[in-house]
Write an enzyme that holds these catalytic residues in place. Structure first.
Site, PDB file in Angstrom:
ATOM      1  N   SER A   1       0.805  -1.209   0.000  1.00  0.00           N
ATOM      2  CA  SER A   1       0.000   0.000   0.000  1.00  0.00           C
ATOM      3  C   SER A   1       0.847   1.272   0.000  1.00  0.00           C
ATOM      4  O   SER A   1       1.934   1.304   0.549  1.00  0.00           O
ATOM      5  CB  SER A   1      -0.901  -0.001   1.233  1.00  0.00           C
ATOM      6  OG  SER A   1      -1.477   1.257   1.410  1.00  0.00           O
ATOM      7  N   CYS A   2       0.324   2.336  -0.667  1.00  0.00           N
ATOM      8  CA  CYS A   2       0.974   3.653  -0.639  1.00  0.00           C
ATOM      9  C   CYS A   2       0.302   4.567   0.378  1.00  0.00           C
ATOM     10  O   CYS A   2       0.731   5.689   0.588  1.00  0.00           O
ATOM     11  CB  CYS A   2       0.906   4.330  -1.998  1.00  0.00           C
ATOM     12  SG  CYS A   2       2.024   3.625  -3.199  1.00  0.00           S
ATOM     13  N   ILE A   3      -0.801   4.124   0.959  1.00  0.00           N
ATOM     14  CA  ILE A   3      -1.491   4.998   1.927  1.00  0.00           C
ATOM     15  C   ILE A   3      -1.799   4.289   3.248  1.00  0.00           C
ATOM     16  O   ILE A   3      -1.755   3.119   3.355  1.00  0.00           O
ATOM     17  CB  ILE A   3      -2.809   5.605   1.379  1.00  0.00           C
ATOM     18  CG1 ILE A   3      -3.538   4.615   0.469  1.00  0.00           C
ATOM     19  CG2 ILE A   3      -2.546   6.895   0.673  1.00  0.00           C
ATOM     20  CD1 ILE A   3      -4.874   5.075  -0.029  1.00  0.00           C
TER      21      ILE A   3
END
Lengths: 102, 159
Positions: A100-102
């Site tokens: 994930s990037c968030i």
């Protein structure tokens, strides 16, 4: 590659994540925590247990999900695992690195 | 030195308030913290709208002057087009678990990202600190912001 953690031979990725959750145990978690300058408290264990359950249920992990978990808020998550919390917590928990990037 | 070239701090300057730019800025700042990198954001000019309590929930995607929208400029300028494009984008974002602007600010602040407003732009738009989000860490001059970025391994990014 192979690595000896807490006296046990385990297979890890280049970044040190266990490749097989079956090789994980609490001694390995303690040793990985020390490598990451963390001493595990009961609060850490609540978070580790939570993310292991999410992993077992195939739920992708993100900072936002952790914040909504009801187990820990984002601020405390960063206090428990100050450097790269999601990466560090999943590494100690013996599960793959989240994408994930968030 | 062992960690030569390693990024230790990201100083991001946000000068625009179109939704795609605000999200780019927030994802980069949050992504830095997730990797153990410090992050600070300096909101200047129109970027201030992203931290203005009455405006941050009404940010739009730019439909005019944005070739990647694949929409004729004339059409993009019609009434309601920005709102339509924005609501479509927001729906897609919800699908990939992207928080809205207000929640994203809460996440950034809880993650230790410092949020600064530009003094000059605040004066220009006649905004007061109380008009802005509670999470605001302060109002700074450009010089103050550069000072915040001192140290090895700091990178600056202008959006």
């Amino acid at each position: 590659m192979d690595k000896i953690i807490a006296g046990k031979n385990v297979t890890v990725t280049d970044e040190g994540f266990l490749k097989d959750f079956g090789q994980w145990d609490k001694d390995i978690a303690d040793a990985l925590a020390v490598e990451n300058q963390i001493v595990l408290t009961p609060r850490h264990w609540e978070v580790i247990t939570y993310i292991q359950n999410e992993f077992k249920n195939d739920v992708p992990l993100s900072i936002r999900k952790i914040g909504k978990s009801g187990i820990v808020d984002i601020k405390e998550f960063y206090q428990l695992f100050p450097v790269a919390p999601l990466k560090t917590a999943t590494k100690i928990a013996g599960i793959p690195k989240p994408v994930s990037c968030i | 030195m062992e960690d030569k070239g390693q990024i230790k701090k990201m100083m991001i300057i946000l000068s625009k308030a179109t939704l795609e730019n605000v999200y780019a800025c927030f994802v980069l700042a949050n992504g830095a913290r997730m990797e153990g990198i410090e992050a600070e954001i300096f909101f200047t000019f129109f970027g201030l709208e992203a931290i203005h309590n009455k405006k941050l929930e009404h940010l739009h995607v730019a439909t005019v002057g944005n070739p990647a929208m694949h929409m004729p400029t004339m059409l993009g300028g019609l009434p309601g087009m920005e709102a339509l494009a924005t609501s479509m984008m927001k729906k897609e974002m919800e699908k990939i678990d992207m928080p809205d602007v207000r929640e994203f600010i809460e996440i950034l602040s809880a993650s230790g990202v410092k949020l600064w407003a530009c003094k000059l732009a605040m004066d220009m738009f006649h905004y007061k600190p109380e008009d802005m989000i509670d999470e605001l860490d302060g109002v700074l001059t450009v010089g103050d912001f550069y000072k915040q970025g001192s140290g090895e391994g700091t990178h600056m990014l202008f959006i």
